[in-house]
Write an enzyme that holds these catalytic residues in place. Sequence first.
Site, short mmCIF file in Angstrom:
data_model
loop_
_atom_site.label_atom_id
_atom_site.label_comp_id
_atom_site.label_asym_id
_atom_site.label_seq_id
_atom_site.Cartn_x
_atom_site.Cartn_y
_atom_site.Cartn_z
N ASN A 31 0.76 -1.14 -0.15
CA ASN A 31 0.10 0.09 0.19
C ASN A 31 0.82 1.19 -0.07
O ASN A 31 2.05 1.05 0.53
CB ASN A 31 -0.90 0.33 1.26
CG ASN A 31 -1.81 1.27 1.31
OD1 ASN A 31 -2.33 1.57 0.26
ND2 ASN A 31 -1.98 1.83 2.29
N HIS B 218 0.65 5.37 1.47
CA HIS B 218 -0.07 6.04 2.50
C HIS B 218 0.51 7.24 2.20
O HIS B 218 1.77 7.56 2.41
CB HIS B 218 0.13 5.50 3.58
CG HIS B 218 -0.85 6.34 4.54
ND1 HIS B 218 -2.43 6.21 4.57
CD2 HIS B 218 -0.73 7.22 5.55
CE1 HIS B 218 -2.88 7.01 5.57
NE2 HIS B 218 -1.78 7.52 6.07
N SER C 1 4.45 7.00 2.54
CA SER C 1 5.15 5.72 2.59
C SER C 1 4.73 4.47 1.96
O SER C 1 3.42 4.48 1.79
CB SER C 1 4.64 5.36 4.29
OG SER C 1 5.17 6.55 5.03
N ASP D 256 -3.16 0.77 8.04
CA ASP D 256 -1.73 1.76 7.90
C ASP D 256 -0.86 1.25 8.73
O ASP D 256 0.19 2.27 9.14
CB ASP D 256 -2.12 3.07 8.06
CG ASP D 256 -2.96 3.60 6.69
OD1 ASP D 256 -3.13 2.84 5.78
OD2 ASP D 256 -4.14 4.40 7.09
C1 GAR Z 1 -2.83 8.86 -2.95
O1 GAR Z 1 -2.21 9.98 -2.23
C2 GAR Z 1 -2.55 7.57 -1.96
O2 GAR Z 1 -1.32 7.90 -1.28
C3 GAR Z 1 -3.73 7.78 -1.08
O3 GAR Z 1 -4.98 8.11 -2.04
C4 GAR Z 1 -4.55 8.86 -2.90
C5 GAR Z 1 -4.69 8.36 -4.35
O4 GAR Z 1 -4.35 8.87 -5.54
N1 GAR Z 1 -4.03 6.43 -0.26
C6 GAR Z 1 -4.54 6.55 0.87
O5 GAR Z 1 -4.92 7.50 1.66
C7 GAR Z 1 -4.60 4.95 1.62
N2 GAR Z 1 -4.81 5.36 2.90
P1 GAR Z 1 -4.32 8.35 -6.87
O6 GAR Z 1 -5.67 7.78 -6.91
O7 GAR Z 1 -4.29 9.54 -7.69
O8 GAR Z 1 -3.29 7.44 -7.03
#
Ligand code: GAR
Length: 221
Positions: A111, A113, A144, A153
Site C-alpha cells: 500500500n 499512504h 510511505s 496503515d
Molecule cells: C494517494 O495520495 C494515496 O497515497 C492515497 O490516496 C491517493 C490516491 O491517489 N491513499 C490513501 O490514503 C490510502 N490510505 P491516486 O488515485 O491519484 O493514486
Amino acid sequence: MPTSKLPIVILISGSGSNLQAIIDATGKDKLPVDIRAVISNRPDAGGLQRASRAQLHTAVIDHTQFHDRETFGAALSQCIDNFEPKLVVLAGFMRLLTDDFVNHYSGRILNIHPSLLPAFKGLNTHVRALAAFKEGTVKKHGASVHFVTAELDGGPVILQARLPITQNDSPETLATRVLKREHQIYPQAIRWFAEDRLCLQGNQVWLDGRVLNTPVVVDHS
Ligand code: GAR
C-alpha cells in the site's frame, strides 16, 4: 534477478495517478511487472479510464452491492485470484479490508499512504500534518510504501519520501508535492519486489538480504 515479469493486480478507488505512474514505469523505466488487471470498488473511478487507455483488463467490484465487508472482501479476492497475481498493489484503494483478506495475501500486498507512517494513519493526512506543523510538533511530511497487515496503515514500512512543510503550504500544495513523490517511490518499491530484492518475513522487511530495521528514506527539499 528473475527474467520474467511479475504478475500484479492493482486496486484503485479514485483518480489513479499512482496507477499511471506504475503504468508509465513499465514503459520508460522497464519496471518488470505484468499488470494483469486493475480493479476498482467504484464504477466511476477515473483510474479505470487510465487503465483502459493502457489496454489493461479492468473490473469493478462495487462495495455498495454487498451487505458487509466480509462478502465484499470475498468477492474482491475471488476476482483478484482469477488473475493469479504474485503481488497485489493498493493504489489509492480506500476501503477497509478484512483480516481474512489481508492474511490471504500476506507478504504479497503493498500500500502507499500519504504520510510518514506511523504518523497520521487514516484519512486527511495533509490537513493533520499541516495542523501539527502550525503547532510546532512536526516539520516534515511525506509518503510511505508499506506491506499491508491487519492493522490499518500499520504494516511494516519499506520506503518513504520525506519533504519539509513550509509556512506557505496549504493542504492542497502539500498534497501535490507529496503525490509527486508517491509517483517515484511506489514504482521503486514494486521494482524491488519484482526483482526479488524485497520480501516480508514474519513482521520484518528484508531488502537485499538484510533486515530493514528502519525504512529507506528519500529526502527532498
Ligand atoms: C494517494 O495520495 C494515496 O497515497 C492515497 O490516496 C491517493 C490516491 O491517489 N491513499 C490513501 O490514503 C490510502 N490510505 P491516486 O488515485 O491519484 O493514486
